[in-house]
Design a protein around this motif. Structure first.
Motif, PDB file in Angstrom:
ATOM      1  N   ALA A   1       0.815  -1.214   0.000  1.00 49.40           N
ATOM      2  CA  ALA A   1       0.000   0.000   0.000  1.00 49.40           C
ATOM      3  C   ALA A   1       0.849   1.265   0.000  1.00 49.40           C
ATOM      4  CB  ALA A   1      -0.944  -0.013   1.192  1.00 49.40           C
ATOM      5  N   ASP A   2       2.063   1.181   0.546  1.00 50.44           N
ATOM      6  CA  ASP A   2       2.918   2.370   0.625  1.00 50.44           C
ATOM      7  C   ASP A   2       3.860   2.511  -0.573  1.00 50.44           C
ATOM      8  OD1 ASP A   2       4.510   0.213   1.201  1.00 50.44           O
ATOM      9  OD2 ASP A   2       5.526   1.131   2.916  1.00 50.44           O
ATOM     10  N   SER A   3       3.739   1.626  -1.554  1.00 51.70           N
ATOM     11  CA  SER A   3       4.613   1.729  -2.727  1.00 51.70           C
ATOM     12  C   SER A   3       4.237   2.961  -3.544  1.00 51.70           C
ATOM     13  CB  SER A   3       4.475   0.473  -3.598  1.00 51.70           C
ATOM     14  OG  SER A   3       3.191   0.410  -4.178  1.00 51.70           O
ATOM     15  N   ALA A   4       5.201   3.471  -4.283  1.00 53.80           N
ATOM     16  CA  ALA A   4       4.973   4.674  -5.085  1.00 53.80           C
ATOM     17  C   ALA A   4       3.872   4.452  -6.113  1.00 53.80           C
ATOM     18  CB  ALA A   4       6.272   5.098  -5.775  1.00 53.80           C
ATOM     19  N   VAL A   5       3.841   3.263  -6.695  1.00 56.59           N
ATOM     20  CA  VAL A   5       2.832   2.954  -7.713  1.00 56.59           C
ATOM     21  C   VAL A   5       1.432   3.002  -7.117  1.00 56.59           C
ATOM     22  CG1 VAL A   5       1.918   1.153  -9.229  1.00 56.59           C
ATOM     23  CG2 VAL A   5       4.387   1.592  -9.162  1.00 56.59           C
ATOM     24  N   VAL A   6       1.254   2.311  -5.989  1.00 61.60           N
ATOM     25  CA  VAL A   6      -0.067   2.281  -5.358  1.00 61.60           C
ATOM     26  C   VAL A   6      -0.467   3.661  -4.871  1.00 61.60           C
ATOM     27  CG1 VAL A   6      -1.412   1.366  -3.418  1.00 61.60           C
ATOM     28  CG2 VAL A   6       0.076  -0.157  -4.745  1.00 61.60           C
TER      29      VAL A   6
ATOM     30  N   SER B   1     -15.440  11.121   5.243  1.00 66.27           N
ATOM     31  CA  SER B   1     -16.771  10.743   4.767  1.00 66.27           C
ATOM     32  C   SER B   1     -16.910   9.235   4.586  1.00 66.27           C
ATOM     33  CB  SER B   1     -17.077  11.434   3.434  1.00 66.27           C
ATOM     34  OG  SER B   1     -16.256  10.915   2.395  1.00 66.27           O
ATOM     35  N   MET B   2     -15.772   8.526   4.565  1.00 66.84           N
ATOM     36  CA  MET B   2     -15.816   7.082   4.361  1.00 66.84           C
ATOM     37  C   MET B   2     -16.181   6.377   5.661  1.00 66.84           C
ATOM     38  SD  MET B   2     -15.223   6.030   1.297  1.00 66.84           S
ATOM     39  CE  MET B   2     -14.692   4.337   1.581  1.00 66.84           C
TER      40      MET B   2
ATOM     41  N   LEU C   1      -6.642  -0.011  -2.107  1.00 67.09           N
ATOM     42  CA  LEU C   1      -6.770   1.444  -2.199  1.00 67.09           C
ATOM     43  C   LEU C   1      -7.042   2.064  -0.835  1.00 67.09           C
ATOM     44  CD1 LEU C   1      -8.870   1.753  -5.481  1.00 67.09           C
ATOM     45  CD2 LEU C   1      -6.473   2.395  -5.168  1.00 67.09           C
ATOM     46  N   MET C   2      -7.894   1.436  -0.029  1.00 65.49           N
ATOM     47  CA  MET C   2      -8.187   1.971   1.301  1.00 65.49           C
ATOM     48  C   MET C   2      -6.955   1.885   2.211  1.00 65.49           C
ATOM     49  SD  MET C   2     -11.111   3.277   1.186  1.00 65.49           S
ATOM     50  CE  MET C   2     -10.722   3.671  -0.534  1.00 65.49           C
ATOM     51  N   GLN C   3      -6.184   0.806   2.086  1.00 63.80           N
ATOM     52  CA  GLN C   3      -4.943   0.695   2.856  1.00 63.80           C
ATOM     53  C   GLN C   3      -3.969   1.796   2.438  1.00 63.80           C
ATOM     54  OE1 GLN C   3      -3.582  -3.287   2.074  1.00 63.80           O
ATOM     55  NE2 GLN C   3      -5.388  -4.218   3.025  1.00 63.80           N
ATOM     56  N   GLY C   4      -3.906   2.046   1.133  1.00 67.62           N
ATOM     57  CA  GLY C   4      -3.038   3.101   0.635  1.00 67.62           C
ATOM     58  C   GLY C   4      -3.458   4.472   1.127  1.00 67.62           C
ATOM     59  N   LEU C   5      -4.767   4.702   1.184  1.00 67.69           N
ATOM     60  CA  LEU C   5      -5.274   5.976   1.678  1.00 67.69           C
ATOM     61  C   LEU C   5      -4.940   6.152   3.160  1.00 67.69           C
ATOM     62  CD1 LEU C   5      -6.913   8.568   1.433  1.00 67.69           C
ATOM     63  CD2 LEU C   5      -8.997   7.202   1.763  1.00 67.69           C
ATOM     64  N   GLN C   6      -5.131   5.101   3.946  1.00 71.75           N
ATOM     65  CA  GLN C   6      -4.805   5.167   5.374  1.00 71.75           C
ATOM     66  C   GLN C   6      -3.316   5.475   5.577  1.00 71.75           C
ATOM     67  OE1 GLN C   6      -6.111   1.433   7.001  1.00 71.75           O
ATOM     68  NE2 GLN C   6      -8.243   1.780   6.414  1.00 71.75           N
ATOM     69  N   TRP C   7      -2.475   4.822   4.776  1.00 70.23           N
ATOM     70  CA  TRP C   7      -1.021   5.056   4.909  1.00 70.23           C
ATOM     71  C   TRP C   7      -0.699   6.511   4.584  1.00 70.23           C
ATOM     72  CZ3 TRP C   7       2.918   6.777   1.800  1.00 70.23           C
ATOM     73  CH2 TRP C   7       4.216   6.574   2.284  1.00 70.23           C
ATOM     74  N   LYS C   8      -1.288   7.042   3.511  1.00 67.59           N
ATOM     75  CA  LYS C   8      -1.020   8.430   3.107  1.00 67.59           C
ATOM     76  C   LYS C   8      -1.434   9.400   4.208  1.00 67.59           C
ATOM     77  CE  LYS C   8      -2.056  11.810  -0.518  1.00 67.59           C
ATOM     78  NZ  LYS C   8      -0.639  12.066  -0.877  1.00 67.59           N
TER      79      LYS C   8
ATOM     80  N   ALA D   1      -6.884   9.484  13.076  1.00 64.51           N
ATOM     81  CA  ALA D   1      -7.571   8.197  13.232  1.00 64.51           C
ATOM     82  C   ALA D   1      -7.658   7.520  11.883  1.00 64.51           C
ATOM     83  CB  ALA D   1      -8.967   8.427  13.777  1.00 64.51           C
ATOM     84  N   PRO D   2      -7.555   6.180  11.849  1.00 64.00           N
ATOM     85  CA  PRO D   2      -7.663   5.472  10.577  1.00 64.00           C
ATOM     86  C   PRO D   2      -9.039   5.628   9.980  1.00 64.00           C
ATOM     87  CG  PRO D   2      -7.758   3.930  12.407  1.00 64.00           C
ATOM     88  CD  PRO D   2      -7.404   5.258  12.979  1.00 64.00           C
TER      89      PRO D   2
END
Length: 324
Positions: A238-243, A273-274, A306-313, A322-323
């Motif tokens: 999730a933290d990769s540049a591509v994702v 909002s999620m 995608l949600m994991q990537g958003l949380q990491w960002k 908060a997550p």
């Protein structure tokens, strides 16, 4: 080299399987041996054998390779996977019960020489072809106030992936018919419809003032779907540049013209909002879609990535946030 290792032949014999099967698990990177002999032969430790035993047990219970891979990687809990498999098998039981009923009724009509005709009529009455599925969804759109208020082109956009993978399947099997019948019942549940609207709130907000036409939005969505599928195949984190690039493109799909110019603020707004997690009814919807079309699994896993990537960002920008 450890003294308690075993060769691939010894492992296959111990587990009651074949060398070809054990080798296949290595070839697809489901389980690789911990070491090799000086001659390059596979050597398995007791830990490897224990994991192989779990794999062979799950395969015996009809688990798919991707499900097993997720369990082995810790992406899903074993108890969750067991629940999924129980439900899948229960669907199969219902399917077989229905098929047995059809066959028995056909047999009862055999003396009249109408057995095959009667069997065809029963199957036609029970099956749900694409036209019937489309009529059902059209009626649901009229019932769901939030969807009914959308312009027609945006209704199609909202249902794009569902139409592509579920509605427009040419023909479903008896097992898929059972799943579709349950899916209809779920979509008739007002609580599920409330979950759906709440979970897709960002979409409804965006459509009020869209930044691009519906057709362009669809092209972007399809492009992201292809990129996410490639990321899953490459097992990118999730933290990769591509994702992370895909995450930004995905989230900004839901921004209007004004929001698009302040991406950091919109990311926070989108995350807030999620819902924290899909409800049981949403998860059940995905499981039923998976029974209708195994390709739906890529949609579910892609959304999770995608949600994991958003949380990491968000954590990088604010470690105390908060997550979502």
């Amino acid at each position: 080299m450890r003294k308690d290792t075993k060769t691939i032949g010894e492992v296959a014999k111990l587990l009651g399987t074949t060398v070809k099967t054990v080798r296949y698990y290595d070839d697809i990177a489901l389980l690789k041996p911990s070491s090799h002999s000086e001659g390059g032969h596979r050597l398995y430790t007791p830990e490897d054998i224990s994991r192989l035993r779990l794999i062979t047990t799950l395969r015996y219970l009809d688990f798919g390779i991707d499900e097993i891979r997720q369990v082995m990687a810790g992406e899903i809990q074993l108890t969750t996977a067991l629940d999924w498999q129980i439900e899948a098998l229960e669907t199969q039981v219902s399917t077989l019960t229905n098929m047995i009923s059809i066959l028995r009724q056909a047999k009862e009509h055999y003396s009249a020489g109408t057995s095959l005709h009667y069997m065809n009529e029963l199957v036609d009455s029970l099956s749900m072809n694409a036209d019937k599925r489309n009529r059902f969804i059209s009626s649901k759109i009229e019932e769901i106030q939030a969807l009914g208020q959308l312009p027609a082109e945006w209704q199609d956009t909202f249902l794009y992936l569902f139409n592509k993978y579920i509605i427009n399947e040419v023909k479903v099997t008896a097992g898929q018919t059972v799943a579709w019948n349950e899916l209809q019942a779920l979509m008739n549940d007002t609580h599920y419809l409330e979950d759906l609207v709440r979970y897709e709130l960002a979409f409804f907000n965006m459509v009020r003032h869209p930044r691009v036409p519906a057709a362009a939005w669809i092209r972007t969505l399809e492009n992201i779907r292809v990129r996410v599928e490639a990321a899953l195949q490459q097992r990118l984190s999730a933290d990769s540049a591509v994702v992370q690039t895909i995450v930004e493109d995905f989230v900004m799909m839901y921004a209007n013209q004004e929001q698009f110019h302040d991406k950091a603020a919109f990311f926070q707004q989108y995350a807030q909002s999620m819902p924290h997690a899909p409800t049981e009814r949403m998860e059940r919807f995905n499981k039923l879609c998976l029974l209708l079309n195994p390709k739906w699994d890529v949609i579910v896993r892609g959304n999770a990535l995608l949600m994991q990537g958003l949380q990491w960002k968000l954590r990088q920008e604010d470690p105390h946030s908060a997550p979502c």
